[in-house]
Design a protein around this motif. Sequence first.
Motif, PDB file in Angstrom:
ATOM      1  N   LYS A   1       0.823  -1.206   0.000  1.00 15.60           N
ATOM      2  CA  LYS A   1       0.000   0.000   0.000  1.00 15.60           C
ATOM      3  C   LYS A   1       0.859   1.260   0.000  1.00 15.60           C
ATOM      4  O   LYS A   1       1.969   1.272   0.532  1.00 15.60           O
ATOM      5  CB  LYS A   1      -0.897   0.029   1.242  1.00 15.60           C
ATOM      6  N   ILE A   2       0.308   2.338  -0.602  1.00 13.11           N
ATOM      7  CA  ILE A   2       0.887   3.678  -0.495  1.00 13.11           C
ATOM      8  C   ILE A   2      -0.218   4.583   0.034  1.00 13.11           C
ATOM      9  O   ILE A   2      -1.243   4.774  -0.645  1.00 13.11           O
ATOM     10  CB  ILE A   2       1.398   4.207  -1.851  1.00 13.11           C
ATOM     11  N   ILE A   3      -0.022   5.110   1.224  1.00 11.66           N
ATOM     12  CA  ILE A   3      -1.045   5.937   1.870  1.00 11.66           C
ATOM     13  C   ILE A   3      -0.541   7.375   1.926  1.00 11.66           C
ATOM     14  O   ILE A   3       0.471   7.668   2.558  1.00 11.66           O
ATOM     15  CB  ILE A   3      -1.356   5.414   3.290  1.00 11.66           C
ATOM     16  N   ILE A   4      -1.260   8.261   1.242  1.00 10.86           N
ATOM     17  CA  ILE A   4      -0.885   9.675   1.191  1.00 10.86           C
ATOM     18  C   ILE A   4      -2.001  10.495   1.804  1.00 10.86           C
ATOM     19  O   ILE A   4      -3.148  10.438   1.347  1.00 10.86           O
ATOM     20  CB  ILE A   4      -0.610  10.121  -0.264  1.00 10.86           C
ATOM     21  N   ASP A   5      -1.653  11.242   2.840  1.00 10.97           N
ATOM     22  CA  ASP A   5      -2.644  12.063   3.531  1.00 10.97           C
ATOM     23  C   ASP A   5      -3.849  11.221   3.948  1.00 10.97           C
ATOM     24  O   ASP A   5      -5.005  11.595   3.743  1.00 10.97           O
ATOM     25  CB  ASP A   5      -3.078  13.221   2.630  1.00 10.97           C
ATOM     26  N   GLU A   6      -3.543  10.042   4.519  1.00 11.95           N
ATOM     27  CA  GLU A   6      -4.539   9.093   5.047  1.00 11.95           C
ATOM     28  C   GLU A   6      -5.376   8.409   3.951  1.00 11.95           C
ATOM     29  O   GLU A   6      -6.366   7.742   4.261  1.00 11.95           O
ATOM     30  CB  GLU A   6      -5.489   9.791   6.039  1.00 11.95           C
TER      31      GLU A   6
END
Length: 288
Positions: free
Chosen positions: A63-68
């Motif tokens: 996964k890549i989580i950006i700004d939640e």
Amino acid sequence: MSIKIENLTHIYMPGTPFEKKALDNVSLNIQDGEFIALIGHTGSGKSTLIQHMNGLLKPTSGKIIIDEVDITNEKVKLSEVRKKVGLVFQYPEYQLFEETVEKDIAFGPEKLGLTGEEISERVKRAMNIVGLDYEKYRSKSPFELSGGEKRRAAIAGIVAMESKILILDEPTAGLDPKGRDEILSQIKELHSKYNITIIMVSHSMEDVSKLADRILVMNNGKCILDDTPVNIFKQIDLLESVGLAAPQIAYVIRELRKRGISISDEIFTIDDAAREILKIFRSEGEGK
């Protein structure tokens, strides 16, 4: 704006004779406002990693989580992600195409559906940020500019999108010393003044030692080191074992220490070394 990467793996051409694991279970956290340097030899996974950060590549797993927000989720609009995460490729001046500098920088904001006045303000602000005088350069053809000016114009086009995260792939590649220093100065000012998150891929250990809060070291698709420049560049033997090096001044300092000179091993820039050596000479002079 933060980035959280969890168990990221990317395999090119899976199931073929050319299968290549470019990223191997990478996990890391990047905090809002950090300046991160990403280093590693050619083929270590750097470019693959940064292309995942704005959705240009989809992971094999992880996964890549950006700004939640998990940008690997199929329901996420990648166009929205790319408004937040600007990616400047190596040699971005090759992507300049409009007839004037102003039109080229305005291209991205126009695609955001902004009004003419908003676009104009963004262009002016972006040009100011990268050190291009608006009145002097606005009507020039991008192809009339010097190498360093072209690079700044290309970066301005991304800055005008007002992304919260800026990823730079070898931003000084191919520039002469003057152009290189100008670009690095503008990147440093951009970070300190606007507190955006910056991730910079570089082969210059001198550059990253001066600019980065943290350094990530890639090797064979893994992040093998994640620490401050001081702690990373103390590990010269490990860096050399994966085809890298410390800043040149670090080798000078190591040799001085071997010869019994009491000097800090946490010096990696010429300016810091010069100050420290002057202190040593002065203290020795006062002791005589």
